[in-house]
Design an enzyme around this catalytic site. Structure first.
Site, PDB file in Angstrom:
ATOM      1  N   ASP A 180       0.862  -1.189   0.000  1.00  0.00           N
ATOM      2  CA  ASP A 180       0.000   0.000   0.000  1.00  0.00           C
ATOM      3  C   ASP A 180       0.897   1.238   0.000  1.00  0.00           C
ATOM      4  OD1 ASP A 180      -1.881   1.954   0.332  1.00  0.00           O
ATOM      5  OD2 ASP A 180      -2.689   1.191   2.222  1.00  0.00           O
ATOM      6  N   ASP A 209      -3.195   2.386  -5.922  1.00  0.00           N
ATOM      7  CA  ASP A 209      -2.040   2.458  -5.019  1.00  0.00           C
ATOM      8  C   ASP A 209      -1.824   1.210  -4.174  1.00  0.00           C
ATOM      9  OD1 ASP A 209      -4.433   2.966  -3.759  1.00  0.00           O
ATOM     10  OD2 ASP A 209      -3.608   4.382  -2.327  1.00  0.00           O
ATOM     11  N   GLU A 210      -2.645   0.177  -4.369  1.00  0.00           N
ATOM     12  CA  GLU A 210      -2.514  -1.040  -3.572  1.00  0.00           C
ATOM     13  C   GLU A 210      -2.435  -2.265  -4.476  1.00  0.00           C
ATOM     14  OE1 GLU A 210      -5.230  -1.460  -0.230  1.00  0.00           O
ATOM     15  OE2 GLU A 210      -5.867   0.621  -0.496  1.00  0.00           O
TER      16      GLU A 210
END
Length: 413
Positions: free
Chosen positions: A12, A108-109
């Protein structure tokens, strides 16, 4: 390698949008900063914030004016999605150096299955440490990474220490680490589910784990059994590999307009604008819609949803728009509209054979399909803005920011 011996990472990127902006604006480091939507286009919410802003009580998803009441000196920067996509792809390239099983969960993960990679890189913890250092060195960003034996606990691990940290949750320690956490820290336990659990005395993930699954099923349905399994570390859901493409079940597009829609003509223009994007995707995915659904939200924030079957399977934007307007007749104009969404539903392959209906105009349908194919071909060759309908030329209520949303896949099967 057996599933129960898997090594799963969840990476993350910390305060992703804000961190990317700080690469270009280093003078703002250490200050309360947030990335916010365009207030003029009524996307005036906080999309991401720095740790300094978080300490002042700023929350992702709240209105900019609310955030500024808590933090008067809050610096607001506009979003730059091309930059975020650029850094997201760069991070993915780093992940692919360790495994081809990389499943995005938003921009973003990512989950990574590195079970088969430990022969080269020794352990999941070492791989996580290499990734953390490389992203910091090569991208000037930080990540928090959870390392565990399933996807659910890997994601929990990445949330536990921020920023720039690694958390190990294994079979030996998960009860000590996971069970004391509040129940809504478990994925899929939102506010409503939390309230239902709290009413019967379930406060923590450990409480979920120790509750009989049939009790949770009575309260939450099949999801009650799922969260019981997850709380006990039972999760065999796969990390999808690079070539996996999830089946497309619906294709939709929604927008919040720059100002309220006040009549049917304005609503139709927005539906038609949105339907063109849906039509393009249907053609590219080789799919046809057999139904249409609309969702409308008024300026009083009330919502209504309607749906219907189509006479013929289609990818025609005109037919999608006409169906949307047929559905919209059910709205009573008790208040003006702020947000509308149209979705193509009940999708089928474009080679599906269908029966001609004697009560419907098949020739008009064929003309609409031919027209859509022609428009698609012209736009593909010369660009999206090279051709449009005359009634859409003056549609000033469509926001200039009409980016496509990033959809988070849901793969806990």
């Amino acid at each position: 390698m057996k599933k129960n011996n898997r090594i799963i990472l969840h990476s993350d990127m910390n305060s992703f949008y804000a961190s990317v902006e700080l690469i270009d604006y280093p003078e703002y480091r250490g200050m309360a900063l947030a990335v916010g939507g365009d207030e003029e286009n009524r996307h005036g919410i906080i999309l991401a914030k720095t740790l300094e802003a978080k300490k002042m009580g700023v929350k992702t998803g709240e209105a900019i004016w609310e955030a500024k009441k808590k933090c008067p000196n809050l610096i607001i920067l506009p979003p730059h999605y091309e930059k975020y996509l650029y850094y997201s792809r760069k991070a993915h390239n780093i992940y692919y150096d360790y495994t081809n099983q990389v499943e995005p969960y938003g921009m973003d993960e990512c989950w990574l299955d590195v079970t088969g990679s430990t022969k080269l890189f020794e352990s999941g913890e070492k791989i996580a440490e290499e990734i953390r250092n490389r992203i910091k060195k090569e991208l000037s960003l930080t990540v928090s990474i959870g390392v565990s034996f399933n996807k659910v606990f890997a994601k929990l691990g990445s949330d536990m220490k921020k920023p720039d940290a690694i958390t190990i949750i294994n079979k030996e320690n998960f009860k000590n680490i996971v069970w004391p956490l509040k129940c809504d820290e478990l994925i899929m336990v939102g506010k409503s589910t939390k309230n239902k659990l709290n009413k019967i005395g379930i406060k923590t993930i450990g409480d979920i784990a120790k509750t009989k699954p049939n009790i949770l099923k009575n309260i939450l349905g099949i999801n009650g059994v799922k969260i019981w399994k997850w709380a006990n570390g039972i999760d065999d859901s796969k990390v999808r590999d690079y070539h996996y493409k999830p089946p497309v079940k619906t294709i939709g597009h929604g927008i919040t307009t720059k100002s309220d829609l006040v009549n049917n003509d304005e609503v139709r223009d927005v539906f038609q604008e949105l339907a063109q994007d849906i039509s393009r995707k249907l053609i590219e995915y080789k799919l046809l819609a057999t139904g249409v659904a609309i969702n409308i939200r008024s300026n009083l924030l009330t919502r209504k949803t309607f749906q219907k079957k189509l006479a013929y399977p289609t990818f025609s934007s005109l037919e999608l728009t006409n169906a949307a307007m047929e559905l919209f007749k059910q709205y009573d104009w008790s208040s003006n509209l702020r947000t509308i969404t149209i979705r193509a539903i009940d999708l089928i392959d474009d080679n599906y054979a269908f029966q001609v209906c004697m009560f419907e105009n098949i020739k008009e349908h064929e003309r609409n399909i031919k027209l859509e194919n022609t428009i698609y071909s012209i736009r593909k060759k010369h660009g999206t803005n090279c051709i449009t309908y005359c009634n859409l030329l003056q549609n000033s209520k469509m926001p200039t920011d009409s980016r496509e949303k990033v959809i988070m896949p849901y793969t806990f099967n």
